[in-house]
Design a protein around this motif. Structure first.
Motif, PDB file in Angstrom:
ATOM      1  N   LEU A  45       0.834  -1.200   0.000  1.00 26.51           N
ATOM      2  CA  LEU A  45       0.000   0.000   0.000  1.00 26.51           C
ATOM      3  C   LEU A  45       0.874   1.257   0.000  1.00 26.51           C
ATOM      4  CD1 LEU A  45      -2.708   1.439   0.109  1.00 26.51           C
ATOM      5  CD2 LEU A  45      -2.703   1.097   2.599  1.00 26.51           C
ATOM      6  N   ALA A  46       1.862   1.302   0.876  1.00 25.94           N
ATOM      7  CA  ALA A  46       2.758   2.471   0.934  1.00 25.94           C
ATOM      8  C   ALA A  46       3.494   2.656  -0.387  1.00 25.94           C
ATOM      9  CB  ALA A  46       3.753   2.315   2.087  1.00 25.94           C
ATOM     10  N   GLU A  57      -0.215  10.240   1.974  1.00 25.06           N
ATOM     11  CA  GLU A  57      -0.857   8.979   2.357  1.00 25.06           C
ATOM     12  C   GLU A  57       0.193   7.877   2.524  1.00 25.06           C
ATOM     13  OE1 GLU A  57      -4.763   8.160   0.096  1.00 25.06           O
ATOM     14  OE2 GLU A  57      -3.704   9.692  -1.099  1.00 25.06           O
ATOM     15  N   ALA A  58       1.136   7.827   1.607  1.00 20.51           N
ATOM     16  CA  ALA A  58       2.190   6.805   1.673  1.00 20.51           C
ATOM     17  C   ALA A  58       2.993   6.951   2.953  1.00 20.51           C
ATOM     18  CB  ALA A  58       3.108   6.922   0.455  1.00 20.51           C
ATOM     19  N   LYS A  59       3.320   8.172   3.314  1.00 12.86           N
ATOM     20  CA  LYS A  59       4.102   8.413   4.531  1.00 12.86           C
ATOM     21  C   LYS A  59       3.317   8.027   5.784  1.00 12.86           C
ATOM     22  CE  LYS A  59       7.026  11.940   2.468  1.00 12.86           C
ATOM     23  NZ  LYS A  59       8.304  11.283   2.491  1.00 12.86           N
ATOM     24  N   ALA A  99       8.272   6.523   0.267  1.00 11.11           N
ATOM     25  CA  ALA A  99       7.226   6.567   1.301  1.00 11.11           C
ATOM     26  C   ALA A  99       7.815   6.818   2.683  1.00 11.11           C
ATOM     27  CB  ALA A  99       6.446   5.247   1.295  1.00 11.11           C
ATOM     28  N   GLY A 100       9.144   6.785   2.799  1.00 11.81           N
ATOM     29  CA  GLY A 100       9.756   7.108   4.088  1.00 11.81           C
ATOM     30  C   GLY A 100      10.463   5.976   4.791  1.00 11.81           C
ATOM     31  N   LEU A 101      10.620   4.820   4.139  1.00  9.72           N
ATOM     32  CA  LEU A 101      11.337   3.712   4.781  1.00  9.72           C
ATOM     33  C   LEU A 101      12.816   4.071   4.853  1.00  9.72           C
ATOM     34  CD1 LEU A 101      11.156   0.876   6.019  1.00  9.72           C
ATOM     35  CD2 LEU A 101      11.581  -0.051   3.736  1.00  9.72           C
ATOM     36  N   PRO A 102      13.412   4.004   6.042  1.00  8.97           N
ATOM     37  CA  PRO A 102      14.837   4.354   6.159  1.00  8.97           C
ATOM     38  C   PRO A 102      15.742   3.355   5.464  1.00  8.97           C
ATOM     39  CG  PRO A 102      13.844   3.961   8.347  1.00  8.97           C
ATOM     40  CD  PRO A 102      12.805   3.681   7.311  1.00  8.97           C
TER      41      PRO A 102
END
Length: 103
Positions: A45-46, A57-59, A99-102
């Motif tokens: 989804l992200a 929304e993804a974040k 989406a913000g994944l480190p």
């Protein structure tokens, strides 16, 4: 169908790999409606939202995912998904990074 969420989750990933991002998002939401804590669907989804340019929304989905899996990173996920086609994996991980994944 009690296992419908699993089929929807598989469809979500297939749609993402096929670059059908709207369908990926729709299928991931369907899976999450039946199994809200299923991390693989949260990831799709992200990633799908990010590929559609729906970054806020993804974040938010990524924040929820990282609450569930606080140690998840691009590197750990790459290791978990080593079986995945390399081209598809790179696209998936890049979308998750957006989406913000480190790292």
């Amino acid at each position: 169908d009690p296992k419908g969420w699993y089929i929807a989750a598989a469809a979500a990933l297939a749609h993402f790999v096929g670059e059908q991002f709207e369908d990926a998002v729709c299928s991931a939401k369907k899976a999450l409606a039946q199994n809200p804590s299923f991390a693989p669907s949260m990831r799709v989804l992200a990633a799908g939202l990010a590929r559609l340019g729906r970054f806020e929304e993804a974040k938010q989905v990524m924040k929820d995912l990282l609450r569930q899996e606080p140690h998840l990173t691009i590197a750990t996920l790459r290791a978990r998904l080593a079986h995945m086609d390399e081209t598809a994996l790179i696209k998936f991980l890049e979308a998750l990074r957006m989406a913000g994944l480190p790292a």
